[in-house]
Scaffold this motif. Structure first.
Motif, mmCIF file in Angstrom:
data_model
loop_
_atom_site.group_PDB
_atom_site.id
_atom_site.type_symbol
_atom_site.label_atom_id
_atom_site.label_comp_id
_atom_site.label_asym_id
_atom_site.label_seq_id
_atom_site.Cartn_x
_atom_site.Cartn_y
_atom_site.Cartn_z
ATOM 1 N N THR A 1 -8.288 -5.371 6.592
ATOM 2 C CA THR A 1 -9.354 -5.011 5.666
ATOM 3 C C THR A 1 -9.299 -3.534 5.294
ATOM 4 O O THR A 1 -9.509 -3.162 4.138
ATOM 5 N N LEU A 2 -8.987 -2.662 6.278
ATOM 6 C CA LEU A 2 -8.974 -1.236 5.969
ATOM 7 C C LEU A 2 -7.856 -0.881 4.984
ATOM 8 O O LEU A 2 -8.018 0.020 4.148
ATOM 9 N N HIS A 3 -6.723 -1.599 5.047
ATOM 10 C CA HIS A 3 -5.660 -1.372 4.064
ATOM 11 C C HIS A 3 -6.100 -1.863 2.688
ATOM 12 O O HIS A 3 -5.830 -1.212 1.666
ATOM 13 N N LYS A 4 -6.761 -2.999 2.648
ATOM 14 C CA LYS A 4 -7.247 -3.529 1.376
ATOM 15 C C LYS A 4 -8.264 -2.586 0.748
ATOM 16 O O LYS A 4 -8.231 -2.342 -0.471
ATOM 17 N N ASP A 5 -9.157 -2.065 1.573
ATOM 18 C CA ASP A 5 -10.171 -1.142 1.056
ATOM 19 C C ASP A 5 -9.528 0.119 0.488
ATOM 20 O O ASP A 5 -9.934 0.626 -0.571
ATOM 21 N N GLU A 6 -8.518 0.629 1.193
ATOM 22 C CA GLU A 6 -7.828 1.826 0.697
ATOM 23 C C GLU A 6 -7.116 1.523 -0.613
ATOM 24 O O GLU A 6 -7.140 2.339 -1.547
ATOM 25 N N ALA A 7 -6.492 0.346 -0.697
ATOM 26 C CA ALA A 7 -5.784 -0.031 -1.924
ATOM 27 C C ALA A 7 -6.745 -0.139 -3.103
ATOM 28 O O ALA A 7 -6.420 0.269 -4.229
ATOM 29 N N LYS A 8 -7.935 -0.675 -2.880
ATOM 30 C CA LYS A 8 -8.924 -0.789 -3.959
ATOM 31 C C LYS A 8 -9.336 0.590 -4.469
ATOM 32 O O LYS A 8 -9.496 0.794 -5.683
ATOM 33 N N GLU A 9 -9.505 1.530 -3.550
ATOM 34 C CA GLU A 9 -9.871 2.886 -3.956
ATOM 35 C C GLU A 9 -8.742 3.548 -4.729
ATOM 36 O O GLU A 9 -8.968 4.232 -5.740
ATOM 37 N N LEU A 10 -7.504 3.350 -4.274
ATOM 38 C CA LEU A 10 -6.360 3.976 -4.939
ATOM 39 C C LEU A 10 -6.056 3.321 -6.286
ATOM 40 O O LEU A 10 -5.461 3.946 -7.162
ATOM 41 N N LYS A 11 -6.453 2.061 -6.443
ATOM 42 C CA LYS A 11 -6.295 1.428 -7.755
ATOM 43 C C LYS A 11 -7.200 2.119 -8.784
ATOM 44 O O LYS A 11 -6.841 2.261 -9.954
ATOM 45 N N LEU B 1 0.836 -1.208 0.000
ATOM 46 C CA LEU B 1 0.000 0.000 0.000
ATOM 47 C C LEU B 1 0.864 1.250 0.000
ATOM 48 O O LEU B 1 0.641 2.180 -0.798
ATOM 49 N N GLU B 2 1.860 1.295 0.872
ATOM 50 C CA GLU B 2 2.728 2.477 0.955
ATOM 51 C C GLU B 2 3.544 2.646 -0.319
ATOM 52 O O GLU B 2 3.726 3.759 -0.830
ATOM 53 N N MET B 3 4.038 1.535 -0.856
ATOM 54 C CA MET B 3 4.830 1.599 -2.080
ATOM 55 C C MET B 3 3.985 2.102 -3.243
ATOM 56 O O MET B 3 4.444 2.894 -4.074
ATOM 57 N N GLY B 4 2.722 1.654 -3.301
ATOM 58 C CA GLY B 4 1.838 2.140 -4.360
ATOM 59 C C GLY B 4 1.680 3.646 -4.321
ATOM 60 O O GLY B 4 1.691 4.318 -5.363
ATOM 61 N N LYS B 5 1.547 4.205 -3.124
ATOM 62 C CA LYS B 5 1.417 5.657 -2.991
ATOM 63 C C LYS B 5 2.658 6.371 -3.517
ATOM 64 O O LYS B 5 2.561 7.381 -4.237
ATOM 65 N N LEU B 6 3.835 5.859 -3.174
ATOM 66 C CA LEU B 6 5.074 6.503 -3.633
ATOM 67 C C LEU B 6 5.243 6.356 -5.141
ATOM 68 O O LEU B 6 5.762 7.264 -5.801
ATOM 69 N N LEU B 7 4.832 5.235 -5.691
ATOM 70 C CA LEU B 7 4.897 5.055 -7.145
ATOM 71 C C LEU B 7 3.958 6.028 -7.852
ATOM 72 O O LEU B 7 4.282 6.563 -8.920
ATOM 73 N N ASP B 8 2.785 6.266 -7.255
ATOM 74 C CA ASP B 8 1.883 7.280 -7.809
ATOM 75 C C ASP B 8 2.536 8.666 -7.768
ATOM 76 O O ASP B 8 2.471 9.427 -8.736
ATOM 77 N N ILE B 9 3.141 8.996 -6.631
ATOM 78 C CA ILE B 9 3.774 10.303 -6.476
ATOM 79 C C ILE B 9 4.858 10.520 -7.524
ATOM 80 O O ILE B 9 5.007 11.619 -8.087
ATOM 81 N N THR B 10 5.618 9.460 -7.821
ATOM 82 C CA THR B 10 6.738 9.562 -8.762
ATOM 83 C C THR B 10 6.335 9.262 -10.204
ATOM 84 O O THR B 10 7.195 9.094 -11.076
ATOM 85 N N GLY B 11 5.029 9.184 -10.463
ATOM 86 C CA GLY B 11 4.552 9.086 -11.842
ATOM 87 C C GLY B 11 4.578 7.711 -12.453
ATOM 88 O O GLY B 11 4.459 7.577 -13.684
ATOM 89 N N ARG B 12 4.696 6.661 -11.646
ATOM 90 C CA ARG B 12 4.740 5.289 -12.178
ATOM 91 C C ARG B 12 3.406 4.599 -11.886
ATOM 92 O O ARG B 12 3.311 3.691 -11.065
ATOM 93 N N ARG B 13 2.390 5.052 -12.593
ATOM 94 C CA ARG B 13 1.020 4.655 -12.300
ATOM 95 C C ARG B 13 0.778 3.154 -12.465
ATOM 96 O O ARG B 13 0.114 2.536 -11.624
ATOM 97 N N GLN B 14 1.286 2.538 -13.511
ATOM 98 C CA GLN B 14 1.038 1.120 -13.724
ATOM 99 C C GLN B 14 1.694 0.266 -12.635
ATOM 100 O O GLN B 14 1.114 -0.724 -12.177
ATOM 101 N N GLU B 15 2.897 0.667 -12.208
ATOM 102 C CA GLU B 15 3.537 -0.046 -11.107
ATOM 103 C C GLU B 15 2.748 0.146 -9.815
ATOM 104 O O GLU B 15 2.642 -0.768 -8.991
ATOM 105 N N ALA B 16 2.197 1.342 -9.644
ATOM 106 C CA ALA B 16 1.394 1.618 -8.455
ATOM 107 C C ALA B 16 0.156 0.723 -8.428
ATOM 108 O O ALA B 16 -0.201 0.161 -7.380
ATOM 109 N N ILE B 17 -0.503 0.574 -9.577
ATOM 110 C CA ILE B 17 -1.693 -0.276 -9.652
ATOM 111 C C ILE B 17 -1.346 -1.713 -9.267
ATOM 112 O O ILE B 17 -2.093 -2.383 -8.532
ATOM 113 N N ALA B 18 -0.195 -2.191 -9.730
ATOM 114 C CA ALA B 18 0.228 -3.557 -9.390
ATOM 115 C C ALA B 18 0.457 -3.692 -7.881
ATOM 116 O O ALA B 18 0.113 -4.723 -7.277
#
Length: 376
Positions: free
Chosen positions: A355-365, A326-343
């Motif tokens: 569950t709350l981390h999973k829910d946040e990840a689904k929203e950020l995807k 989850l945290e890595m996805g946020k940093l990948l979004d910040i640095t413009g690597r959207r497809q890596e963030a989605i993964a």
């Protein structure tokens, strides 16, 4: 707050009075407690010697068997290998047989001992990812808990067993809660956490695990960093060798902006990876915390690389892996690597995390992380 709303039960009030005045028959013998304290400081050899001596001198006392199971559980948490799993399941069976044969041995209520052992069987199945058996043991532990409540027996260990179950089931998806209530569970986040907090102060053999869960919950779910810091500092004063809380504390320092203190504590481990102190799951945990430090300092690319390195270890826990993704996805979004963030988000919600981390990840995807900095 009345725990489980059972204040009208006079038998329970008598039991609570006995607990608060220190005369409960459910207090663990001090030498068993000594062994568990040693184990929580990762002094397993010394702890095993104390337990072996106690059980040899008191072969009919169930407390020695309960302590052995707690010790085994700590060992398997440190090293979830086949040898440790085989040992805990063997010792659980031995203890359960003794409870069946010698009810009330050593002043231990037979139903309480059976509930205690069933609870640790559930936790052991969960560590070995045998989920059907985990669920069955959870239901049986709850059934025995309710029986104890109805009889007015409430040893301090039950604050943790009931509190942990109330808290964790409160985090389950809403569609599961009617089923859980039908199985005698009481999903209640606030009341469950109150039970865990009380167990952390008053419990016997479960006091230490209750402290760990209380700190973890305050950090990752409640975001109550002040309570977590106070509890962690108190715990480390008694158990400075406990790696779980040492890393919790470093994470808390990072989350509250005390970066120089966190960096100083992390620097202690710069030579540790080669010394063996951070074997097993602790090495990826150390690497994760180093990544969190880079995250807090704004060095997002270095943080991502460290997160990837941490995830490469087989020993990493499912909860830690989910949090990292989850945290890595946020940093990948910040640095413009959207497809890596989605993964990364996908890996988070498909894993074994909260569950709350999973829910946040689904929203950020669906909608990219929009902040201009990481969570630290």
């Amino acid at each position: 707050m009345e725990f489980h709303k059972i204040k009208k039960n006079t038998g329970l009030l008598l039991s609570l009075f006995m607990v608060l005045t220190g005369i409960s028959a459910f207090s663990a013998p001090i030498r068993v407690d000594d062994a568990i304290q040693l184990a929580y400081n990762l002094k397993f050899d010394q702890a095993e010697e104390v337990l072996a001596e106690y059980r040899s001198e008191n072969p009919a006392d169930v407390w020695g068997d309960l302590g052995q199971v707690v010790y085994d559980f700590l060992k398997v948490k440190q090293d979830p290998g086949d040898e440790n799993f085989n040992r805990i399941f063997s010792d659980l069976k031995t203890a359960e047989d003794k409870v069946d044969e010698t009810d009330n041995s050593g002043g231990v209520d037979g139903t309480f001992a059976a509930c205690f052992l069933c609870y640790y069987r559930m936790k052991s199945y969960a560590l070995s990812e045998r989920w059907i058996h985990t669920a069955a043991s959870a239901v049986e532990a709850r059934k025995l808990s309710v029986e104890l409540l109805e009889r007015g027996n409430f040893p301090p260990e039950m604050y943790f067993i009931l509190g942990e179950q109330d808290y964790t089931t409160s985090l389950a998806p809403d569609y599961l809660k009617p089923l859980l209530k039908g199985l005698n569970f009481s999903p209640d986040q606030a009341e469950g956490l109150a039970g865990i907090a009380r167990a952390a102060k008053e419990g016997g053999l479960t006091r230490y695990e209750a402290n760990l869960m209380y700190i973890s919950s305050c950090i990752y779910i409640e975001k109550d960093y002040d309570s977590a810091i106070r509890t962690a500092e108190s715990f480390l004063g008694e158990f400075p060798g406990n790696l779980s809380v040492r890393f919790f504390y470093i994470d808390l320092l990072l989350r509250t902006g005390r970066l120089s203190e966190a960096e100083k504590l992390l620097s202690f481990y710069e030579t540790a990876p080669g010394s063996g102190e951070l074997a097993g799951k602790w090495l990826p945990r150390y690497i994760q915390m180093t990544g969190n430090l880079c995250n807090a300092l704004g060095d997002y690319n270095s943080a991502v690389e460290l997160y990837r390195e941490s995830l490469s270890f087989d020993e990493i826990s499912g909860y830690t892996a989910s949090e990292i993704n989850l945290e890595m996805g946020k940093l990948l979004d910040i640095t413009g690597r959207r497809q890596e963030a989605i993964a990364a988000y996908k890996a988070c919600y498909q894993g074994d995390g909260f569950t709350l981390h999973k829910d946040e990840a689904k929203e950020l995807k669906k909608d990219a992380y929009s902040a201009d900095r990481g969570s630290y």
